[in-house]
Design a protein around this motif. Structure first.
Motif, PDB file in Angstrom:
ATOM      1  N   ILE A   1      43.935  55.156 -48.863  1.00 17.06           N
ATOM      2  CA  ILE A   1      43.499  53.769 -48.975  1.00 17.06           C
ATOM      3  C   ILE A   1      42.868  53.625 -50.351  1.00 17.06           C
ATOM      4  N   HIS A   2      43.446  52.791 -51.182  1.00 17.44           N
ATOM      5  CA  HIS A   2      42.903  52.562 -52.519  1.00 17.44           C
ATOM      6  C   HIS A   2      41.671  51.661 -52.440  1.00 17.44           C
TER       7      HIS A   2
ATOM      8  N   ASP B   1      39.644  48.631 -52.558  1.00 11.65           N
ATOM      9  CA  ASP B   1      40.116  47.261 -52.366  1.00 11.65           C
ATOM     10  C   ASP B   1      38.948  46.396 -51.895  1.00 11.65           C
TER      11      ASP B   1
ATOM     12  N   GLU C   1      39.057  43.669 -50.528  1.00 10.18           N
ATOM     13  CA  GLU C   1      39.375  43.049 -49.245  1.00 10.18           C
ATOM     14  C   GLU C   1      38.896  43.902 -48.070  1.00 10.18           C
ATOM     15  N   VAL C   2      38.846  45.206 -48.240  1.00 15.87           N
ATOM     16  CA  VAL C   2      38.313  46.077 -47.183  1.00 15.87           C
ATOM     17  C   VAL C   2      36.837  45.748 -46.971  1.00 15.87           C
TER      18      VAL C   2
ATOM     19  N   PHE D   1      47.499  42.106 -46.387  1.00 14.44           N
ATOM     20  CA  PHE D   1      46.839  43.006 -47.319  1.00 14.44           C
ATOM     21  C   PHE D   1      47.456  44.395 -47.299  1.00 14.44           C
ATOM     22  N   GLU D   2      47.689  44.936 -48.491  1.00 15.08           N
ATOM     23  CA  GLU D   2      48.263  46.277 -48.602  1.00 15.08           C
ATOM     24  C   GLU D   2      47.370  47.312 -47.914  1.00 15.08           C
ATOM     25  N   SER D   3      46.057  47.155 -48.054  1.00 17.42           N
ATOM     26  CA  SER D   3      45.145  48.105 -47.409  1.00 17.42           C
ATOM     27  C   SER D   3      45.323  48.087 -45.895  1.00 17.42           C
TER      28      SER D   3
ATOM     29  N   ARG E   1      48.300  50.066 -45.118  1.00 11.17           N
ATOM     30  CA  ARG E   1      48.027  51.493 -45.284  1.00 11.17           C
ATOM     31  C   ARG E   1      47.245  52.050 -44.088  1.00 11.17           C
ATOM     32  N   PHE E   2      46.276  51.297 -43.578  1.00 15.20           N
ATOM     33  CA  PHE E   2      45.546  51.739 -42.384  1.00 15.20           C
ATOM     34  C   PHE E   2      46.500  51.890 -41.206  1.00 15.20           C
TER      35      PHE E   2
END
Length: 61
Positions: free
Chosen positions: A16-17, A19, A21-22, A38-40, A43-44
């Motif tokens: 997880i980069h 971010d 937004e996280v 969201f990309e995050s 990824r989760f």
């Protein structure tokens, strides 16, 4: 990163980069993994899939 991978001896299951937004989702109390935008979040979900796959594999042996 390599030390983190080597310690538990399970290999890389995802990253997880950083971010903003996280952080926002935590403050809102809404899991970012539930938001497909969201990309995050993606990824989760990917990491969760990997953990489930590894768990099933370990339980079947």
């Amino acid at each position: 990163m390599e030390d983190i991978i080597d310690i538990p001896k399970i290999g890389m299951i995802g990253v997880i980069h950083v971010d903003v937004e996280v952080i926002r989702s935590v403050h809102k109390g809404i899991p970012i993994a539930l938001d497909p935008e969201f990309e995050s979040g993606q990824r989760f979900r990917h990491i969760t899939h990997n953990v489930a796959r590894i768990s099933r594999s370990l339980l079947s042996h």
